[in-house]
Scaffold this motif. Sequence first.
Motif, PDB file in Angstrom:
ATOM      1  N   LEU A   1      -8.364   8.331  12.196  1.00  0.00           N
ATOM      2  CA  LEU A   1      -8.870   7.092  11.603  1.00  0.00           C
ATOM      3  C   LEU A   1     -10.276   6.782  12.097  1.00  0.00           C
TER       4      LEU A   1
ATOM      5  N   TRP B   1      -7.151   8.322   0.760  1.00  0.00           N
ATOM      6  CA  TRP B   1      -6.099   7.346   1.007  1.00  0.00           C
ATOM      7  C   TRP B   1      -6.688   6.072   1.600  1.00  0.00           C
ATOM      8  N   LEU B   2      -7.584   6.229   2.569  1.00  0.00           N
ATOM      9  CA  LEU B   2      -8.218   5.073   3.208  1.00  0.00           C
ATOM     10  C   LEU B   2      -9.137   4.326   2.248  1.00  0.00           C
TER      11      LEU B   2
ATOM     12  N   ALA C   1      -3.912   0.650   7.412  1.00  0.00           N
ATOM     13  CA  ALA C   1      -3.659   2.085   7.465  1.00  0.00           C
ATOM     14  C   ALA C   1      -2.800   2.439   8.672  1.00  0.00           C
TER      15      ALA C   1
ATOM     16  N   THR D   1      -8.819  -2.657   6.712  1.00  0.00           N
ATOM     17  CA  THR D   1      -8.345  -1.382   6.185  1.00  0.00           C
ATOM     18  C   THR D   1      -7.688  -0.550   7.280  1.00  0.00           C
TER      19      THR D   1
ATOM     20  N   PHE E   1       0.815   4.116   8.408  1.00  0.00           N
ATOM     21  CA  PHE E   1       0.471   5.529   8.574  1.00  0.00           C
ATOM     22  C   PHE E   1       1.660   6.453   8.332  1.00  0.00           C
TER      23      PHE E   1
ATOM     24  N   GLU F   1       0.842  -1.186   0.000  1.00  0.00           N
ATOM     25  CA  GLU F   1       0.000   0.000   0.000  1.00  0.00           C
ATOM     26  C   GLU F   1       0.881   1.241   0.000  1.00  0.00           C
TER      27      GLU F   1
ATOM     28  N   PHE G   1       1.586   8.019   4.940  1.00  0.00           N
ATOM     29  CA  PHE G   1       0.579   9.034   4.634  1.00  0.00           C
ATOM     30  C   PHE G   1       1.199  10.415   4.788  1.00  0.00           C
TER      31      PHE G   1
ATOM     32  N   ILE H   1      -7.110   2.139  -0.020  1.00  0.00           N
ATOM     33  CA  ILE H   1      -6.684   0.905   0.645  1.00  0.00           C
ATOM     34  C   ILE H   1      -7.851  -0.080   0.720  1.00  0.00           C
TER      35      ILE H   1
END
Length: 204
Positions: A31, A79-80, A63, A59, A67, A3, A70, A83
């Motif tokens: 998140l 972005w999430l 993430a 997810t 992280f 990712e 990011f 994924i």
Amino acid sequence: MTEKAPTGLLTEKPPTDARREQKEKTPTELLVAEIPYLRAFAISLSGSIHAADDLVQDTLVKAWSKFDTFAPGTNLRAWLITILRNNFYSIYRKRRSEVQDVDGMYAEQLSTRGGQESGLEMHEFRHALEQLSEEHREVLLMVGVMGFSYEEAAEVCDVALGTVKSRVNRARARLAEILGLASVDDIGPDPVNSGILNKPAKYF
């Protein structure tokens, strides 16, 4: 699949208020705030509350572990969603069977109903959405519910901008046809329905 943060439009800086919010909140808080949007999108893809919960959990785990990749101040939601979408198409799509919404919670993930009745009942809208293809349904939710621009949706789906606009137009037309709507005014005051069935995208 490794990712990585999206590139291009999705890494452009959002408005100042959004950047300030990202600086003031912890990664966990950021998140958690996105869970309702992730869950709504996951349900739209999987057609199952239980599968969606698993998908969102996977997810968030990915993430959290990634992280550090990011870029602060960029589009966290996109972005999430990227994924989640990649995870669904690489793993969960293979497991999916028939659409299941036995507990009737699909619509509740899209909005919270107010006291004023809509001209279009949410269960009707939910069943109409389920009749759309995956590629049409997902772009409608991105643009109509999650606030993505057509350019952002195109980048998440890894397709041309014109393709997203075409899918949105065709999906809205098909949705209106299924619901027997002559005009967007027929859907009543519901903001989610209005967002999904908004005026078609312009190509120029």
